[in-house]
Each structure stands twice: as C-alpha cells, then as structure tokens.
Enzyme design. Structure first.
Site, PDB file in Angstrom:
ATOM      1  N   LYS A  35       0.816  -1.215   0.000  1.00 33.24           N
ATOM      2  CA  LYS A  35       0.000   0.000   0.000  1.00 33.24           C
ATOM      3  C   LYS A  35       0.858   1.277   0.000  1.00 33.24           C
ATOM      4  CE  LYS A  35      -3.446  -2.746  -0.099  1.00 33.24           C
ATOM      5  NZ  LYS A  35      -2.874  -4.033   0.311  1.00 33.24           N
ATOM      6  N   TYR A  87     -11.979 -15.176   2.672  1.00 33.41           N
ATOM      7  CA  TYR A  87     -11.008 -14.123   2.960  1.00 33.41           C
ATOM      8  C   TYR A  87     -10.521 -14.232   4.411  1.00 33.41           C
ATOM      9  CZ  TYR A  87      -9.050  -9.533   3.905  1.00 33.41           C
ATOM     10  OH  TYR A  87      -8.211  -8.518   4.281  1.00 33.41           O
ATOM     11  N   TYR A 136      -2.782 -12.686   2.764  1.00 34.67           N
ATOM     12  CA  TYR A 136      -2.416 -12.348   1.383  1.00 34.67           C
ATOM     13  C   TYR A 136      -1.194 -13.130   0.881  1.00 34.67           C
ATOM     14  CZ  TYR A 136      -5.556  -8.344   1.935  1.00 34.67           C
ATOM     15  OH  TYR A 136      -6.639  -7.549   2.142  1.00 34.67           O
TER      16      TYR A 136
HETATM   17  C1  LIG Z   1      -3.652  -5.292   0.062  1.00 34.01           C
HETATM   18  C2  LIG Z   1      -2.705  -6.412   0.021  1.00 34.01           C
HETATM   19  C3  LIG Z   1      -2.606  -7.240  -1.112  1.00 34.01           C
HETATM   20  C4  LIG Z   1      -3.509  -7.112  -2.293  1.00 34.01           C
HETATM   21  O1  LIG Z   1      -3.254  -5.997  -3.080  1.00 34.01           O
HETATM   22  P1  LIG Z   1      -4.436  -5.388  -3.925  1.00 34.01           P
HETATM   23  O2  LIG Z   1      -3.862  -4.217  -4.609  1.00 34.01           O
HETATM   24  O3  LIG Z   1      -5.516  -5.016  -2.923  1.00 34.01           O
HETATM   25  O4  LIG Z   1      -4.938  -6.419  -4.860  1.00 34.01           O
HETATM   26  C5  LIG Z   1      -1.649  -8.235  -1.119  1.00 34.01           C
HETATM   27  N1  LIG Z   1      -0.851  -8.434  -0.058  1.00 34.01           N
HETATM   28  C6  LIG Z   1      -0.933  -7.681   1.052  1.00 34.01           C
HETATM   29  C7  LIG Z   1      -0.034  -8.003   2.181  1.00 34.01           C
HETATM   30  C8  LIG Z   1      -1.861  -6.645   1.140  1.00 34.01           C
HETATM   31  O5  LIG Z   1      -1.938  -5.919   2.259  1.00 34.01           O
END
Ligand SMILES: *Cc1c(COP(=O)(O)O)cnc(C)c1O
Length: 336
Positions: free
Chosen positions: A49, A263, A289
């Site tokens: 991010k 999720y 993630y």
């Molecule tokens: C937000 C996030 C993602 C996914 O990225 P997107 O742009 O939302 O698809 C992947 N890994 C981590 C650790 C994240 O925080």
C-alpha cells in the site's frame, strides 16, 4: 507514458530489492524463483500500500485535505499504512474496519495491525460484514465535511487509478532492475485482493512493452470476478497514464484455487507456504495475502504451469504484522 506528471510524496524506501531465492528454487525443482521485496517499503513495517499511498496522499495534499478516511478488514494492512502516512504528513486518519473475519479468537481485534493502528492514533470504528464499505467510507467522509473537516476518502486497498500508479511505477522499477542485472523475467506472481496492484502492474508492463506475464492469486473473489475487477481498473489506469491503444484482456490472469474457505480464513497450504518461506529463506509472509500467494506459486510450480528454465518473480506484498493476530497457527509452544 510519462509518470513524472503525476505528483507523489515520498513515503517509502525505493527501489525495493530484487533477490534470488536459492533454497526455495532448489527445493521445488522448477523455475528460478526471485522475490521483489515490497514487504520492505519501510512505512510502518512495509507492504504494497505504500506505493499507492505516495500518489493518493499527494492528491489529498493538493486538495487541501486534513484527514484521510479509508476502510478495510479488521487486520487491514492498508489501514495501518494509511494511518502511518497520515501521521507523517500531520493529518488525521479515520478508518472503518469490517468484521469480515469473526472466528479468530479474542486478540484479532486488538493485536497485529490493529495494535499499530492504535499506535498511529487512527480513529477506527468497526462495521459488520456485508456492507458496501466504500459507500460507508464516503458517507463517513461527508459527515466529517459537515463538521468542518477536510476529508480525503481513499477506497479500500487504495485501489483506484491514482493508487494503481504506484504499481505502474513498480513495473518500470522491476524492469530496470532486471535489465541492470541481465535477468529475463517471464512471470510475476502475487496475491491479489482489491486489484490495484495487479491492475497497475499490467497497465505499466503493457505501456512499456514488457513481455512479462502477471498471475494474480485471488485471496477473496472467484476467478471471473477477480479478472473483471482487475481488467476494469487496469484499463482505467492505462487511460489515466495516457498510454496508447487498448489493454488486451489476455494480459490479466488470475487463479482462485487458493482462497480456501474465504477471505482471511486459514488453509493448510497457506500455513505450509509461510513455514517454508520462513524456514528456507528467512522471509516472513502473512496469513491473509502473501501466504496464499506463495501457496499459489508453489502449486503452480508443482503442477507444471511454471516450468524449469523460467524466471519467476514473487512480488512480496507485505503483511507480516498480521502474523501476530494468527499466532495460534504458527506457535510451536501452543501446538505442543
Ligand atoms: C492489500 C494487500 C494485497 C492485495 O493488493 P491489492 O492491490 O488489494 O490487490 C496483497 N498483499 C498484502 C499483504 C496486502 O496488504
């Protein structure tokens, strides 16, 4: 494509390293595996991010905002990084946290990312699952505006054409690194959620004519929905950067086999992937993630989709702060 005309404010440490993973490569016996360390962006334990926020926060400053408003799941990495960015710029951060994961025990709403939200004095409120969270954040922003504040509302994951510029940037950065070291990259694999990361990468790679595939490992949506979301945002981003022609739909590839029950819900493959990355490479992934992204990568090597002789880059999107909200999965003492 000329990214320099978009304002950004520096929040992270770039370029992030591109490293070979010798032990995982040897163990899996398939392609050469590299890792692009976007877990090392530097902002509040890092993550993907940060790149998006550099563009979003510049837009907020330009609009005279004094408050960042955003939303995410309880253990959102996006909210944590937004809260830290707000502090750096002398702004406040207000966040709505969706109770999307409700079966993880008592620490889930206080530990990990939520603890860091507290440390950055983020004002958060919980919401029950199933609302249109971006609409909730807009309504929350309007209420702040009525009270005389100047809010800037960032959608979940920072995923709009402004935020996705961060991954257009990353595409160019990665290609530069590969060129410098003489590495031919065939495929990038990464965890995909709100779609901004993959959309930015795909738009950026196509705009600079780089013949590199991206594979998004969905952490939530089914395959068709994820592909549609990524393609929509990738095309909007492609237009936003003023690239010529149309972005071909074949550029967007996604798999949904690694989501598991939902999720933020653990899978055995995710736990194994996190354990393997830690024990073989000393790299920390996360349960929501990057652990599922790596589980996807491992399976795609084992089933022959990714072949030996190829060079595959795992884009490490961060998230390790969330490990501390899932301690029960990894603690050897607790397992004993
Ligand atoms: C937000 C996030 C993602 C996914 O990225 P997107 O742009 O939302 O698809 C992947 N890994 C981590 C650790 C994240 O925080």
């Amino acid at each position: 494509m000329n990214l320099a005309r978009f304002k950004k404010i520096s929040l992270g440490h770039f370029p992030t390293p591109l490293e070979f993973m010798p032990n995982l490569t040897r163990l899996l016996g398939g392609p050469n595996l590299y890792v692009k360390r976007d877990d090392c962006t530097g902002l509040a334990t890092g993550g993907n991010k940060t790149r998006k926020l550099e563009y979003l926060v510049a837009d907020a400053v330009e609009q005279g905002a004094d408050t960042l408003v955003t939303q995410g799941a309880t253990q959102s990495n996006h909210v944590r990084q937004t809260a830290a960015a707000a502090r750096r710029l002398g702004m406040d951060c207000h966040a709505l946290l969706e109770r999307r994961v409700t079966n993880m025990g008592s620490d889930y709403e206080t530990a990990g990312n939520v603890l860091l939200d507290d440390m950055f004095r983020c004002e958060y409120q919980f919401r029950d699952e199933g609302l249109d969270m971006n609409a909730e954040a807009e309504a929350y922003g309007s209420a702040l505006r009525d009270r005389g504040r100047k809010p800037y509302v960032i959608p979940g994951g920072g995923s709009n054409p402004v935020g996705a510029l961060g991954y257009v940037d990353c595409a160019a950065e990665l290609v530069r690194q590969a060129d410098t070291t003489g590495l031919r990259i065939d495929t990038i694999v990464h965890a995909s959620g709100s779609a901004g990361t993959q959309a930015g990468l795909v738009a950026g790679l196509h705009a600079i004519n780089a013949p590199i595939n991206t594979i998004g490992i969905s952490v939530r949506a089914d395959r068709d929905k994820q592909i549609a979301n990524v393609l929509r945002l990738a095309r909007a981003t492609y237009d936003h950067i003023g690239a010529r022609g149309e972005l071909p739909a074949e550029r967007v590839v996604a798999y949904d086999e690694y989501v598991g029950p939902g999720y933020g819900q653990p899978t055995d493959e995710m736990v194994d992937a996190i354990s393997l990355a830690a024990s073989e490479e000393g790299i920390l992934l996360d349960p929501v993630y990057s652990g599922k992204g790596m589980a996807g990568l491992i399976d795609l090597v084992r089933n022959g989709t990714l072949k030996s002789g190829e060079n595959v880059v795992f884009l490490h999107t961060g998230g390790s702060a969330a490990l501390f909200a899932y301690e029960h999965l990894f603690s050897r003492q607790r397992a004993a």
